[in-house]
Design an enzyme around this catalytic site. Structure first.
Site, PDB file in Angstrom:
ATOM      1  N   MET A   1      25.516  -1.270 -12.507  1.00  0.00           N
ATOM      2  CA  MET A   1      25.645  -2.025 -11.286  1.00  0.00           C
ATOM      3  C   MET A   1      24.559  -1.582 -10.325  1.00  0.00           C
ATOM      4  SD  MET A   1      28.808  -1.930  -8.534  1.00  0.00           S
ATOM      5  CE  MET A   1      29.388  -0.411  -9.179  1.00  0.00           C
ATOM      6  N   PRO A   2      23.573  -2.424 -10.052  1.00  0.00           N
ATOM      7  CA  PRO A   2      22.541  -2.079  -9.080  1.00  0.00           C
ATOM      8  C   PRO A   2      23.114  -2.035  -7.658  1.00  0.00           C
ATOM      9  CG  PRO A   2      21.844  -3.906 -10.484  1.00  0.00           C
ATOM     10  CD  PRO A   2      23.293  -3.684 -10.727  1.00  0.00           C
ATOM     11  N   ILE A   3      22.688  -1.032  -6.913  1.00  0.00           N
ATOM     12  CA  ILE A   3      23.063  -0.912  -5.507  1.00  0.00           C
ATOM     13  C   ILE A   3      21.784  -0.831  -4.686  1.00  0.00           C
ATOM     14  CG2 ILE A   3      24.243   0.475  -3.771  1.00  0.00           C
ATOM     15  CD1 ILE A   3      26.024   1.543  -6.045  1.00  0.00           C
ATOM     16  N   ARG A  38      27.327  -8.391 -10.060  1.00  0.00           N
ATOM     17  CA  ARG A  38      27.222  -6.939 -10.275  1.00  0.00           C
ATOM     18  C   ARG A  38      26.312  -6.263  -9.255  1.00  0.00           C
ATOM     19  NH1 ARG A  38      30.723  -4.507 -12.873  1.00  0.00           N
ATOM     20  NH2 ARG A  38      29.268  -3.001 -13.682  1.00  0.00           N
ATOM     21  N   ARG A  40      25.121  -5.014  -5.659  1.00  0.00           N
ATOM     22  CA  ARG A  40      25.686  -4.606  -4.370  1.00  0.00           C
ATOM     23  C   ARG A  40      24.544  -4.409  -3.372  1.00  0.00           C
ATOM     24  NH1 ARG A  40      29.210  -5.879  -7.474  1.00  0.00           N
ATOM     25  NH2 ARG A  40      31.118  -4.725  -7.909  1.00  0.00           N
TER      26      ARG A  40
END
Length: 63
Positions: A1-3, A38, A40
């Site tokens: 999950m990229p943030i 996915r 954020r």
């Protein structure tokens, strides 16, 4: 999950911040090949009294 953690000076119109969040989400999804759901994005708006460039507080700088 990229943030994505984005720090910007406060005071920009809400519409501009929302547009940027959308663009960052789209670009991240495309380039990392992950679903948008996915991705954020965290936006921290920093007061101009707490942001300095070259030792000068932003609220004191002249444009």
């Amino acid at each position: 999950m990229p943030i994505i953690n984005l720090q910007i000076l406060e005071g920009r119109p809400e519409s501009k911040v929302k547009s940027l969040i959308s663009a960052l989400t789209d670009a991240t999804s495309e380039h990392l090949e992950v679903p948008k759901e996915r991705v954020r994005v965290i936006v921290q708006e920093i007061p101009q009294s707490r942001w300095a460039v070259g030792g000068e507080i932003m609220q004191d700088r002249k444009n």
